[in-house]
Design a protein around this motif. Sequence first.
Motif, PDB file in Angstrom:
ATOM      1  N   VAL A  58     -86.085 -30.701 -52.231  1.00 48.80           N
ATOM      2  CA  VAL A  58     -86.580 -29.334 -52.149  1.00 48.80           C
ATOM      3  C   VAL A  58     -85.826 -28.590 -51.038  1.00 48.80           C
ATOM      4  CG1 VAL A  58     -88.585 -27.932 -51.492  1.00 48.80           C
ATOM      5  CG2 VAL A  58     -88.842 -29.784 -53.154  1.00 48.80           C
ATOM      6  N   ASN A  61     -82.462 -27.875 -52.231  1.00 45.63           N
ATOM      7  CA  ASN A  61     -82.473 -27.247 -53.549  1.00 45.63           C
ATOM      8  C   ASN A  61     -81.638 -28.028 -54.571  1.00 45.63           C
ATOM      9  OD1 ASN A  61     -83.269 -25.418 -55.415  1.00 45.63           O
ATOM     10  ND2 ASN A  61     -81.745 -23.863 -54.856  1.00 45.63           N
ATOM     11  N   LEU A  63     -81.975 -30.376 -57.798  1.00 42.54           N
ATOM     12  CA  LEU A  63     -82.939 -30.885 -58.768  1.00 42.54           C
ATOM     13  C   LEU A  63     -82.227 -31.813 -59.738  1.00 42.54           C
ATOM     14  CD1 LEU A  63     -85.015 -27.662 -59.464  1.00 42.54           C
ATOM     15  CD2 LEU A  63     -85.668 -29.623 -58.074  1.00 42.54           C
ATOM     16  N   LYS A 253     -96.877 -28.818 -58.160  1.00 46.58           N
ATOM     17  CA  LYS A 253     -95.545 -28.723 -58.763  1.00 46.58           C
ATOM     18  C   LYS A 253     -95.078 -27.264 -58.737  1.00 46.58           C
ATOM     19  CE  LYS A 253     -92.008 -30.206 -61.176  1.00 46.58           C
ATOM     20  NZ  LYS A 253     -91.050 -29.286 -60.597  1.00 46.58           N
ATOM     21  N   MET A 254     -95.979 -26.369 -59.110  1.00 50.04           N
ATOM     22  CA  MET A 254     -95.602 -24.958 -59.190  1.00 50.04           C
ATOM     23  C   MET A 254     -95.327 -24.368 -57.813  1.00 50.04           C
ATOM     24  SD  MET A 254     -97.861 -23.421 -62.214  1.00 50.04           S
ATOM     25  CE  MET A 254     -99.093 -22.858 -61.062  1.00 50.04           C
ATOM     26  N   ASN A 257     -93.050 -27.578 -55.702  1.00 52.76           N
ATOM     27  CA  ASN A 257     -92.035 -28.337 -56.424  1.00 52.76           C
ATOM     28  C   ASN A 257     -92.069 -29.849 -56.171  1.00 52.76           C
ATOM     29  OD1 ASN A 257     -90.215 -28.224 -58.409  1.00 52.76           O
ATOM     30  ND2 ASN A 257     -88.716 -26.974 -57.311  1.00 52.76           N
ATOM     31  N   TYR A 258     -93.203 -30.380 -55.819  1.00 49.15           N
ATOM     32  CA  TYR A 258     -93.315 -31.827 -55.696  1.00 49.15           C
ATOM     33  C   TYR A 258     -94.078 -32.379 -56.884  1.00 49.15           C
ATOM     34  CZ  TYR A 258     -91.878 -31.067 -50.932  1.00 49.15           C
ATOM     35  OH  TYR A 258     -91.156 -30.697 -49.837  1.00 49.15           O
ATOM     36  N   THR A 259     -93.643 -33.537 -57.364  1.00 47.89           N
ATOM     37  CA  THR A 259     -94.424 -34.178 -58.410  1.00 47.89           C
ATOM     38  C   THR A 259     -95.250 -35.292 -57.784  1.00 47.89           C
ATOM     39  OG1 THR A 259     -92.801 -35.864 -59.012  1.00 47.89           O
ATOM     40  CG2 THR A 259     -92.599 -33.713 -60.081  1.00 47.89           C
TER      41      THR A 259
END
Length: 593
Positions: A58, A61, A63, A253-254, A257-259
């Motif tokens: 994150v 940046n 992914l 997540k939204m 941005n971590y799952t």
Amino acid sequence: MDTLWKGKEKAHDATHFQDLDPPITYRSILSANLGVRDPLRVIALCDSDAFYAACEMVRLNILDKPLVVLQWALLIAVNYEARKFGITRMMPLKEAKERCPGLIVVHVATYKEGEPEPGYWENPDTKTHKVSLDLYRRESIKVLHVYKEGLPENTEIEKASIDEAFFDLTRPVRQILLHRFPYLAQPPDDAPDGLDTPLPAPPDLSWHQASTVIPIDPRAEDIEAVQFSPQTWHDVALSIGAELMHQVRQEIKMKLNYTTSAGIARNKFLAKLCASHRKPMGQTILRNASIPNYLLGLPFQKIRFLGGKLGVALADEFDVSSVAELLPISLESMQQRFGEESIWVYQVLRGIDYTEVKAKSALNKSMLAAKNLPTPITNIADGYQWIRVLAAELALRLTEARETTPSLWPKTIVLHARNILDRDGRKSKQAPWPFVREVTVDVVAGAANKLWREFCDARAPMKVTGVSLGFTGIEGVETGLKRLDAFLKKPSSKREFDEAEDCTSAEKPVSTRGNSFVCKRCGHKATLSPSATRSDAEREEALSKLRLEHEDFHVALELSRVPEVDAAARPAKRRKKKDEGIAKFFTRDSRDA
Ligand code: TTP
Ligand code: CA
Ligand code: CA
């Protein structure tokens, strides 16, 4: 519930698992608080996927690219893209790179001497740098905030480690249950036992869509038929819990941005156990009916707390390796060998865990920066550079913590050091921490240097292999005020210090005139900023706020002089308690801070 035992060739003794099928009555669903024995209890554990790697992704940046996080030569986190190449934690970096030439390698941030903030330097070296986990701590707090905001207010949340939290969803789930099935709120007029009448069977429902449900018997042929319908009201409760968890995980997540991955079950240890069943981005429900077979096949070391020394001792003592082999051992023989508290082990093997989910105090009462020294310090002068590095970390962490709680202040600064040439080994020195608004590296290092000089005995040889610097007794000023208040209410003969009179003398410590006041104690004059629109009442209020702030300052100052034996000064007593019974087998996970 006969499905519980169905399909198991080697019939296990069902009596071991009686607790898993409690009666659920109108009274159970209407009780506001049945606590840890609630038959409708719903607990979840949520763990972030490849957490340190995710934080770095994150930050940078990046992914969907393979990435690992390195600490010195060790891989400490491997993202799921990299795991596809067979890369695992603790694998030598060289091998990881061979497996995946495009691998992105990030070394954790480090403090470097002379730098006030941690950074990502080239070729950090354990001889000159110190690891900083600040980024992960910060991100961890953000995740926790989303949990808190996203889940119903009556959810109990306990942060369990840097990337995990437990949730007691029992209360919000019960509310939803009663809302969706209002007929559960009252027993029918002809109910034979009134409130103690069992609830009617739940209607045909399907499980929460996005969750994996652990089958009752993985080997049964009719898996679909038997497993995929919630058959008890507790199943329905688990499914509702799964909805709540799914929603909040999507928010994480939204927003960040971590799952994450979650486990949902009747208690903490089972929630933790099944949270890793489907990773990443998965969530798993372990219903009561599935617990016996799930546990029976399990090497018991997989159970939270049984993985360490206690697991080894159990395996040795009883010559066993699975839950199934441990089950026949009676509570008495377990307690004979491991003490009273081993009832906890006995229960866990039967799917029982009464541990509460309890929010820890929002404030971390202490902060510690530590460093093992690859090159030991052998003289006073060489210590200062490390103290400065540790001071930089502490200063930054306290300053950051004050961004959310500005009134935060520590009572004590403590220096520990390990001199292997000293027979007493580890020693600590501490001093009261003054109330300073700006905690800079210089201020912290100044105080720490003094402690370092106290620690060092110029006449004795030294070989210091580890130093740590910490703040203890960290509190918000409000807590401090309350404590001081309680302290002052004691008869004066019981008071341990005299200065307290200074800061709470009956007369008002300040005098007010117009737009300003002057503190009688220190002569400080505080003036309100001019404002044309202020009414008299507003002016009074603003002024009293200023006055309170200033009084806080004096109280804090005084409190920092209150002698108190804090945690750092109590190791001997604690150790004694720890060494009793099974407690001595528990080692604290350093990540569970
Ligand atoms: P874990 O939750 O154990 O692992 P993880 O989040 O990397 O991967 P998973 O998706 O399987 O949960 O640990 C959380 C973080 O703690 C991890 O990202 C790095 C750190 N950590 C260490 O520094 N050393 C260790 O030995 C372990 C196990 C973790
Ligand atoms: Ca994790
Ligand atoms: Ca974890």
